[in-house]
Scaffold this active site. Structure first.
Site, PDB file in Angstrom:
ATOM      1  N   ASP A  18      28.238  51.111   7.999  1.00  0.00           N
ATOM      2  CA  ASP A  18      27.672  50.220   9.015  1.00  0.00           C
ATOM      3  C   ASP A  18      26.566  50.883   9.835  1.00  0.00           C
ATOM      4  OD1 ASP A  18      29.406  51.841  10.390  1.00  0.00           O
ATOM      5  OD2 ASP A  18      30.534  50.233  11.366  1.00  0.00           O
ATOM      6  N   ARG A  19      26.467  52.216   9.763  1.00  0.00           N
ATOM      7  CA  ARG A  19      25.402  52.891  10.510  1.00  0.00           C
ATOM      8  C   ARG A  19      24.229  53.233   9.596  1.00  0.00           C
ATOM      9  NH1 ARG A  19      27.878  56.960  14.949  1.00  0.00           N
ATOM     10  NH2 ARG A  19      29.415  55.511  15.778  1.00  0.00           N
TER      11      ARG A  19
ATOM     12  N   SER B   2      35.074  55.271  10.243  1.00  0.00           N
ATOM     13  CA  SER B   2      33.617  55.213  10.280  1.00  0.00           C
ATOM     14  C   SER B   2      32.934  56.521   9.909  1.00  0.00           C
ATOM     15  CB  SER B   2      33.192  54.748  11.676  1.00  0.00           C
ATOM     16  OG  SER B   2      31.824  54.550  11.706  1.00  0.00           O
ATOM     17  N   HIS B   3      32.222  57.102  10.866  1.00  0.00           N
ATOM     18  CA  HIS B   3      31.420  58.299  10.626  1.00  0.00           C
ATOM     19  C   HIS B   3      32.235  59.564  10.839  1.00  0.00           C
ATOM     20  CE1 HIS B   3      31.659  57.138  14.731  1.00  0.00           C
ATOM     21  NE2 HIS B   3      31.442  58.395  15.074  1.00  0.00           N
TER      22      HIS B   3
ATOM     23  N   ASP C 230      26.475  55.827   6.894  1.00  0.00           N
ATOM     24  CA  ASP C 230      27.646  56.635   7.257  1.00  0.00           C
ATOM     25  C   ASP C 230      28.847  56.374   6.344  1.00  0.00           C
ATOM     26  OD1 ASP C 230      28.250  54.093   8.210  1.00  0.00           O
ATOM     27  OD2 ASP C 230      29.448  54.867   9.863  1.00  0.00           O
TER      28      ASP C 230
ATOM     29  N   LYS D 125      27.689  45.630  12.218  1.00  0.00           N
ATOM     30  CA  LYS D 125      26.391  46.240  11.990  1.00  0.00           C
ATOM     31  C   LYS D 125      26.315  46.631  10.517  1.00  0.00           C
ATOM     32  CE  LYS D 125      27.853  50.690  13.934  1.00  0.00           C
ATOM     33  NZ  LYS D 125      29.130  50.505  14.628  1.00  0.00           N
TER      34      LYS D 125
ATOM     35  N   ASP E 100      31.503  54.441   6.399  1.00  0.00           N
ATOM     36  CA  ASP E 100      31.894  53.062   6.055  1.00  0.00           C
ATOM     37  C   ASP E 100      30.710  52.117   5.924  1.00  0.00           C
ATOM     38  OD1 ASP E 100      31.414  53.166   8.817  1.00  0.00           O
ATOM     39  OD2 ASP E 100      32.710  51.453   9.194  1.00  0.00           O
TER      40      ASP E 100
HETATM   41  C1  G16 Z   1      31.611  52.108  16.816  1.00  0.00           C
HETATM   42  C2  G16 Z   1      31.274  50.751  17.361  1.00  0.00           C
HETATM   43  C3  G16 Z   1      29.877  50.760  17.913  1.00  0.00           C
HETATM   44  C4  G16 Z   1      29.710  51.873  18.928  1.00  0.00           C
HETATM   45  C5  G16 Z   1      30.066  53.190  18.277  1.00  0.00           C
HETATM   46  C6  G16 Z   1      30.037  54.346  19.234  1.00  0.00           C
HETATM   47  O1  G16 Z   1      30.825  52.368  15.711  1.00  0.00           O
HETATM   48  O2  G16 Z   1      31.371  49.763  16.375  1.00  0.00           O
HETATM   49  O3  G16 Z   1      29.641  49.520  18.475  1.00  0.00           O
HETATM   50  O4  G16 Z   1      28.411  51.922  19.407  1.00  0.00           O
HETATM   51  O5  G16 Z   1      31.374  53.108  17.771  1.00  0.00           O
HETATM   52  O6  G16 Z   1      31.031  54.188  20.155  1.00  0.00           O
HETATM   53  P1  G16 Z   1      31.430  55.332  21.145  1.00  0.00           P
HETATM   54  O7  G16 Z   1      30.173  55.678  21.887  1.00  0.00           O
HETATM   55  O8  G16 Z   1      32.474  54.693  21.992  1.00  0.00           O
HETATM   56  O9  G16 Z   1      31.917  56.506  20.358  1.00  0.00           O
HETATM   57  P2  G16 Z   1      31.440  52.934  14.364  1.00  0.00           P
HETATM   58  O10 G16 Z   1      30.267  53.099  13.460  1.00  0.00           O
HETATM   59  O11 G16 Z   1      32.093  54.241  14.759  1.00  0.00           O
HETATM   60  O12 G16 Z   1      32.423  51.908  13.934  1.00  0.00           O
END
Ligand code: G16
Length: 566
Positions: A284-285, A114-115, A280, A381, A282
């Site tokens: 989704d953000r 992801s990010h 971000d 998302k 990937d």
């Molecule tokens: C993932 C999850 C999200 C979550 C985020 C932060 O996002 O898909 O639902 O809100 O992590 O999670 P944490 O607070 O546990 O770090 P992503 O964009 O990283 O796939």
């Protein structure tokens, strides 16, 4: 093509438990002998994909092409009938969710952290998605984890690697492989949801007074952004930046927030850009940022929910069935739900928790404070969706009020004037020692079990505000559809004026522990614009001070300051 299935002996690795969204570790960890193979085989051991179709894609980060070949070898040996693979191993997370749904695949393996930063010394990740296109629920990820603990061998088919840069149909041992364009299905999807002619017309007629800038942060969304903002909406080349995906994201941290997307923030302020947005690694953000106006993700989803049924064709046609947010997300969307008579579910952090509600027809629009916004058009998302949703709403709002120019700031202020405002901020303490983080959690748990904080009052030295604790609880969730229970999803301290502070350990870090502190204070619309339109840090100053004081967080973590404030 002749092929042979080979069985390779291996031993379990510790710690292959998927976190909030998949297994995320340093690349070097994934590169250990058999490490990636073990986890991939564990997926096939936990989920029967024999004779099934799976999608493979990801954000293109370092170590992705090799891992696609590993999945093909192991998946084929485990009987996968067909692989649908994004060209060059690229599919944004939302695009992958769409491909799984559109082509009725049985699941998907997404290669992304992801990010989190990418490159040989940074992070990699593997995530399994189920047939609804969403991240696997906990009962599936727990099963995968159990398999990693006892694995003794994995199966492979030794064949020459597939050339991932050519679209088309290929045979791979007993399996078929289809390499697809990474972008086109997704663009078609968004065109079916939003009013592209309205947005285009607004942007063209305001070419000088309403400038747009989209920042791909060298993540996967560059090509998606170009196809939508430049090709479909006719914006100039200068309205996208960092739009070439790079395996190490250009050395940056592809997380769209005020700290890491500072290049966007600075350009928006310097060049008087009305509408800025970033996505971000990937895709989704998202972050929405206009000149002098940062939209918190909690406000963003509330505003989209407020306007959707009026402005966005997908919701005009299908209606809005219900709303939802993750627990740490502010209650701004709850106010919208109440006014519109809609259900607003509150789920633990993790997009996977929204899927059941969507599949049951109870949820249309939802969001998380962690820069995630989306709807039931897919089961992830969706960063670019959120950006186009904002453009659609702004185009519509301006069509309704032709005598003023409504930008991000104006839309926010109009929203607060109706609903009041939940001031919200998140403090992240990244990569702190796990022992300190656990001590903080333990200390709050003592308050929960003994009630030692209840009714105590705390005064902020700088603002003089007094906050009296109403209660301290742990957030547990029972899924209303399948009855599954998720415990200890965050510790909540509530105050008698309705303010609250939440402490939670992140489930997405790859090293040490990351502690998040979420702070929220509601101010009613009657407080008037001077109070409502304050800077968030100013509106929350007293509460933040009290939260740090009563939790002793800086002492437990050995950190005076957070690494990121959003
Ligand atoms: C993932 C999850 C999200 C979550 C985020 C932060 O996002 O898909 O639902 O809100 O992590 O999670 P944490 O607070 O546990 O770090 P992503 O964009 O990283 O796939």
């Amino acid at each position: 093509m002749s092929y042979q299935v080979k069985e390779v002996k291996t031993k379990p690795y510790d710690g292959q438990k998927p976190g909030t969204s998949g297994l995320r570790k340093r690349v070097k960890v994934f590169q250990q002998e058999h490490y990636t193979e073990n986890f991939v085989q564990a997926i096939f051991d936990a989920v029967d994909l024999n004779g099934k179709t799976i999608v493979i894609g990801g954000d293109g980060r370092f170590f992705s092409p090799e891992t696609v070949q590993t999945i093909l070898k192991i998946g084929s040996a485990n009987g996968v009938a067909k692989f649908i693979v994004g060209k060059d191993s690229i599919l944004s997370t939302p695009a992958a969710s769409n491909v799984i749904r559109k082509y009725k695949a049985d699941g998907g393996i997404l290669l992304t952290a992801s990010h989190n930063p990418g490159g040989p010394n940074a992070d990699f990740g593997i995530k399994y998605n189920v047939s609804n296109g969403g991240p696997a629920p906990e009962n599936v990820t727990n099963k995968i984890f159990e398999k990693t603990k006892t694995i003794s061998s994995y199966k492979v088919i030794e064949l020459a690697p597939i050339d991932l840069s050519k679209k088309g149909f290929f045979t791979y041992g007993p399996s078929n492989v289809e390499i697809i364009d990474s972008v086109s299905d997704y663009v078609q999807l968004l065109e079916s949801i939003f009013d592209f002619p309205l947005i285009k017309n607004f942007l063209q007629s305001h070419a000088d007074s309403f400038k747009v800038l989209f920042d791909g942060m060298h993540g996967v969304t560059g090509p998606y952004g170009r196809a939508i903002f430049i090709d479909a909406l006719g914006l100039p080349e200068t309205s996208v930046q960092n739009a070439v995906p790079l395996p190490d994201f250009g050395g940056g941290h592809p997380d769209p927030n005020l700290t890491y997307a500072h290049e966007l923030v600075e350009r928006v302020e310097r060049e008087n850009i009305h509408f800025g947005a970033a996505s971000d690694g990937d895709g989704d953000r998202n972050m929405i940022y206009g000149k002098g106006a940062f939209v918190t993700p909690s406000d963003s989803v509330a505003i989209i929910a407020d306007w959707a049924a009026e402005a966005i064709p997908y919701f005009k046609k299908g209606g809005v069935k219900g709303l939802a947010r993750s627990m740490p997300t502010s209650a701004q969307i709850d106010k919208v739900a109440k006014k519109k008579g809609l259900e607003c579910a509150v789920v633990p952090t993790g997009w996977k928790f929204f899927g059941n509600l969507m599949d049951a027809g109870r949820l249309s629009i939802c969001g998380e404070e962690s820069f995630g916004t989306g709807s039931d058009h897919i089961r992830e998302k969706d960063g670019v969706w959120a950006v186009v949703a904002w453009l659609n709403i702004l185009a519509y709002a301006n069509q309704q009020s032709p005598n003023e120019l409504i930008g991000i700031k104006e839309l926010l202020e109009k929203h607060y004037a109706v609903y009041g405002r939940s001031f919200f901020s998140r403090y992240d303490y990244e990569e702190v020692p796990a022992v300190g983080a656990q001590s903080l959690v333990d200390a709050i748990n003592v308050h929960i079990s003994t009630g030692s904080l209840a009714s105590t009052s705390h005064v902020s030295k700088s603002t003089g505000q007094k906050f009296t604790v109403a209660g301290v609880t742990n957030f547990d969730y029972t899924d209303p559809i399948d009855g599954s229970i998720s415990r200890n999803q965050g510790q909540i301290v509530t105050f008698d004026d309705g303010s609250r502070v939440v402490f939670r350990l992140s489930g997405t870090g790859s090293q040490g522990a990351t502690v998040r502190m979420y702070v929220e204070r509601y101010v009613p619309a009657s407080a008037g614009p001077a109070e409502l339109n304050k800077d968030a840090q100013e509106g929350l100053k007293g509460l933040i001070e009290v939260a740090l004081q009563l939790s002793n967080l800086p002492e437990f973590l050995g950190r005076e300051k957070p690494t990121v404030i959003t």
